[in-house]
Design an enzyme around this catalytic site. Structure first.
Site, PDB file in Angstrom:
ATOM      1  NE  ARG A 287      -4.232  -1.689   0.929  1.00 10.38           N
ATOM      2  CZ  ARG A 287      -5.357  -1.465   1.593  1.00 10.38           C
ATOM      3  NH1 ARG A 287      -5.611  -0.267   2.069  1.00 10.38           N
ATOM      4  NH2 ARG A 287      -6.232  -2.405   1.759  1.00 10.38           N
TER       5      ARG A 287
ATOM      6  NE  ARG B  70      -6.910   6.004   3.222  1.00  9.05           N
ATOM      7  CZ  ARG B  70      -7.829   5.206   3.768  1.00  9.05           C
ATOM      8  NH1 ARG B  70      -9.015   5.683   4.049  1.00  9.05           N
ATOM      9  NH2 ARG B  70      -7.540   3.964   4.043  1.00  9.05           N
TER      10      ARG B  70
ATOM     11  NE  ARG C 271      -9.476   8.220  -2.362  1.00 13.01           N
ATOM     12  CZ  ARG C 271     -10.736   8.438  -2.121  1.00 13.01           C
ATOM     13  NH1 ARG C 271     -11.438   9.230  -2.891  1.00 13.01           N
ATOM     14  NH2 ARG C 271     -11.333   7.883  -1.100  1.00 13.01           N
TER      15      ARG C 271
ATOM     16  CG  ASP D  80      -8.965  -2.505  -3.722  1.00  8.88           C
ATOM     17  OD1 ASP D  80      -8.348  -1.875  -2.845  1.00  8.88           O
ATOM     18  OD2 ASP D  80      -9.782  -3.411  -3.456  1.00  8.88           O
TER      19      ASP D  80
ATOM     20  CE1 TYR E 198     -13.044  -6.801   1.925  1.00  9.74           C
ATOM     21  CE2 TYR E 198     -11.336  -8.363   1.314  1.00  9.74           C
ATOM     22  CZ  TYR E 198     -11.741  -7.253   2.023  1.00  9.74           C
ATOM     23  OH  TYR E 198     -10.860  -6.591   2.847  1.00  9.74           O
TER      24      TYR E 198
HETATM   25  O1  CP3 Z   1       0.033  -1.282  -2.508  1.00 11.48           O
HETATM   26  C1  CP3 Z   1      -0.302  -0.341  -3.279  1.00 11.48           C
HETATM   27  O2  CP3 Z   1       0.200   0.796  -3.206  1.00 11.48           O
HETATM   28  C2  CP3 Z   1      -1.270  -0.641  -4.395  1.00 11.48           C
HETATM   29  C3  CP3 Z   1      -2.613  -0.363  -4.149  1.00 11.48           C
HETATM   30  C4  CP3 Z   1      -3.497  -1.278  -3.317  1.00 11.48           C
HETATM   31  C5  CP3 Z   1      -4.743  -0.826  -2.844  1.00 11.48           C
HETATM   32  N1  CP3 Z   1      -5.395  -1.870  -2.310  1.00 11.48           N
HETATM   33  C6  CP3 Z   1      -5.252   0.551  -2.960  1.00 11.48           C
HETATM   34  C7  CP3 Z   1      -6.265   0.997  -1.985  1.00 11.48           C
HETATM   35  C8  CP3 Z   1      -3.394  -2.626  -2.989  1.00 11.48           C
HETATM   36  C9  CP3 Z   1      -2.235  -3.593  -3.199  1.00 11.48           C
HETATM   37  C10 CP3 Z   1      -4.610  -2.983  -2.359  1.00 11.48           C
HETATM   38  C11 CP3 Z   1      -4.917  -4.356  -1.928  1.00 11.48           C
HETATM   39  C12 CP3 Z   1      -6.078  -4.597  -1.073  1.00 11.48           C
HETATM   40  N2  CP3 Z   1      -7.306  -3.997  -1.102  1.00 11.48           N
HETATM   41  C13 CP3 Z   1      -6.128  -5.608  -0.104  1.00 11.48           C
HETATM   42  C14 CP3 Z   1      -5.035  -6.591   0.172  1.00 11.48           C
HETATM   43  C15 CP3 Z   1      -3.963  -6.020   0.976  1.00 11.48           C
HETATM   44  C16 CP3 Z   1      -4.259  -5.877   2.432  1.00 11.48           C
HETATM   45  O3  CP3 Z   1      -4.096  -4.752   2.905  1.00 11.48           O
HETATM   46  O4  CP3 Z   1      -4.596  -6.870   3.046  1.00 11.48           O
HETATM   47  C17 CP3 Z   1      -7.395  -5.556   0.497  1.00 11.48           C
HETATM   48  C18 CP3 Z   1      -7.900  -6.436   1.609  1.00 11.48           C
HETATM   49  C19 CP3 Z   1      -8.135  -4.540  -0.163  1.00 11.48           C
HETATM   50  C20 CP3 Z   1      -9.556  -4.180   0.060  1.00 11.48           C
HETATM   51  C21 CP3 Z   1      -9.725  -2.761   0.425  1.00 11.48           C
HETATM   52  N3  CP3 Z   1      -9.463  -1.704  -0.422  1.00 11.48           N
HETATM   53  C22 CP3 Z   1     -10.215  -2.236   1.645  1.00 11.48           C
HETATM   54  C23 CP3 Z   1     -10.588  -3.047   2.845  1.00 11.48           C
HETATM   55  C24 CP3 Z   1     -10.220  -0.832   1.491  1.00 11.48           C
HETATM   56  C25 CP3 Z   1     -10.735   0.200   2.454  1.00 11.48           C
HETATM   57  C26 CP3 Z   1      -9.798   0.343   3.567  1.00 11.48           C
HETATM   58  C27 CP3 Z   1      -9.608   1.765   4.034  1.00 11.48           C
HETATM   59  O5  CP3 Z   1      -8.545   1.932   4.621  1.00 11.48           O
HETATM   60  O6  CP3 Z   1     -10.444   2.627   3.794  1.00 11.48           O
HETATM   61  C28 CP3 Z   1      -9.710  -0.529   0.218  1.00 11.48           C
HETATM   62  C29 CP3 Z   1      -9.521   0.827  -0.347  1.00 11.48           C
HETATM   63  C30 CP3 Z   1      -8.161   1.133  -0.816  1.00 11.48           C
HETATM   64  N4  CP3 Z   1      -7.471   0.412  -1.749  1.00 11.48           N
HETATM   65  C31 CP3 Z   1      -7.391   2.234  -0.441  1.00 11.48           C
HETATM   66  C32 CP3 Z   1      -6.191   2.172  -1.179  1.00 11.48           C
HETATM   67  C33 CP3 Z   1      -5.035   3.124  -1.178  1.00 11.48           C
HETATM   68  C34 CP3 Z   1      -7.853   3.277   0.564  1.00 11.48           C
HETATM   69  C35 CP3 Z   1      -7.684   4.631   0.090  1.00 11.48           C
HETATM   70  C36 CP3 Z   1      -8.801   5.509  -0.341  1.00 11.48           C
HETATM   71  O7  CP3 Z   1      -9.971   5.466   0.055  1.00 11.48           O
HETATM   72  O8  CP3 Z   1      -8.392   6.395  -1.100  1.00 11.48           O
END
Ligand code: CP3
Length: 348
Positions: free
Chosen positions: A28, A32, A41, A77, A155
């Protein structure tokens, strides 16, 4: 592979070869905690960014511009493949992702489809092509990724994030035929997506099985492992190395090794050297600093990074990373210091 990134630190370590310093990237790493990301964003939703290849490229490059990272990960994602299969995906402010309608029985599985990735996930494939061009100039390799069949099933069945995974486990324990059918479909979707990402230019692909540690090893072996193996088998046709990542996997690392991947990622709940003893030192390892350590004062954080690096003992095949994604509140200065320290400390 045709370009000289083959000799980059990251790709060498992925192959288990000696490197001049330990490579580092952060799960990640685009997100943010960076002001550049938060600014973008304000104008675009997360799905807009993911589905607009130019924006996805811009965000992927943000941490590469800011820190001396050894790999980029394409901004996407794990959930869009479920949208491709017929579920509705939304990111709700403060609530995280929502998938509708949740998959709860055999008839819900009947309604799912498995379109080719070029059709349903073209935006990420295009983003990979665009980003590769920009990264080649910077000498930084690119990682593609997908959720693993189990984490995607979680999910799809829960309809979003979940603490205890009750619905997904209830489905797995009670609806055998529908479970195996759903997991078979997910294995095809995940495998062909990873293969397409490799074809689009990803140097390495990573499978996120973030929630698999919620299962007993016996359930993992019967209900999940064959489908991760199938996804890996299909992804192999892409011809690039494959990383597996999961959390809470200390009790199942021997089984995760059976997935057939090249690199295994572990979280901080197991010492790196113990994990390495289980998977064998000939298997490259990724990890495993607690992401919350980035909130500690620098001297304390430095000590914790050192502990991880000392456990690796400079053996080839260590890729430094956090044990899970970087948190939004993380102080940016510590990220920069971490990346530089990993290089300085291991430089030989
Ligand atoms: O690593 C990177 O920089 C690449 C981008 C990336 C995102 N999601 C962007 C994202 C990657 C590799 C993921 C994977 C992902 N997404 C996982 C597996 C990794 C882990 O952390 O276990 C999972 C479970 C998800 C599902 C997901 N996406 C959730 C639960 C959320 C909401 C969480 C939150 O913090 O709000 C997301 C949204 C998400 N995907 C964000 C980002 C940067 C949050 C940012 C936003 O709202 O702008």
């Amino acid at each position: 592979m045709t370009d000289d990134l083959n000799n980059s630190r990251f790709l060498k370590a992925v192959r288990g070869e000696e490197t001049d310093a330990t490579p580092v990237w952060l799960m990640r790493q685009a997100g943010r905690y960076m002001v550049e990301y938060r600014t973008l964003r304000e104008q675009h939703s997360i799905l807009d960014i993911i589905k607009t290849p130019e924006l996805a490229r811009e965000v992927t490059l943000q941490p590469i511009e800011a820190f001396d990272l050894d790999a980029a990960i394409i901004f996407a994602d794990i959930l869009p493949p479920l949208e491709g299969m017929g579920l509705m995906l939304e990111f709700m402010k403060g609530e995280g992702p929502v998938l509708q309608p949740p998959v709860r029985d055999a008839s819900d599985v009947d309604r799912l489809t498995t379109p080719p990735p070029e059709e349903s996930l073209w935006f990420t494939l295009d983003a990979i092509k665009l980003t590769r061009q920009a990264l080649n100039e910077r000498g930084v390799p690119l990682i593609g990724f997908s959720g693993a069949p189990f984490t995607l099933a979680s999910y799809a069945i829960e309809g979003g994030s979940s603490k205890h995974h009750i619905e997904v486990k209830r489905f797995m324990m009670g609806q055998n035929e529908a479970w195996h059918r759903l997991m078979g479909m997910l294995a095809e979707v995940v495998g062909s997506y990873l293969k397409a990402q490799a074809a689009a230019g990803a140097h390495v692909v990573q499978i996120f099985d973030s929630w698999v540690g919620a299962l007993s090893p016996a359930d993992y072996k019967t209900h999940v492992l064959p489908y991760t193996q199938r996804a890996v088998e299909i992804a192999r046709e892409g011809g690039v190395p494959i990383i597996h990542f999961g959390t809470d996997t200390a009790g199942m690392l021997d089984l995760i090794k059976e997935t057939g991947v090249d690199v295994i990622g572990v979280d901080w709940r197991i010492d790196l050297n113990k994990a390495w003893d289980i998977i064998g030192h000939d298997t490259p390892i990724m990890g495993n600093l607690d992401p919350v350590a980035l909130f500690a004062p620098w001297e304390n954080l430095k000590h914790r990074i050192q502990t991880v690096l000392d456990q690796a003992e400079g053996r080839p095949g260590h890729i430094f990373n956090l044990g899970h994604g970087i948190l939004p509140q993380t102080p940016v200065d510590n990220v920069k210091r971490l990346v530089d320290f990993v290089h300085d400390y291991t430089n030989q």
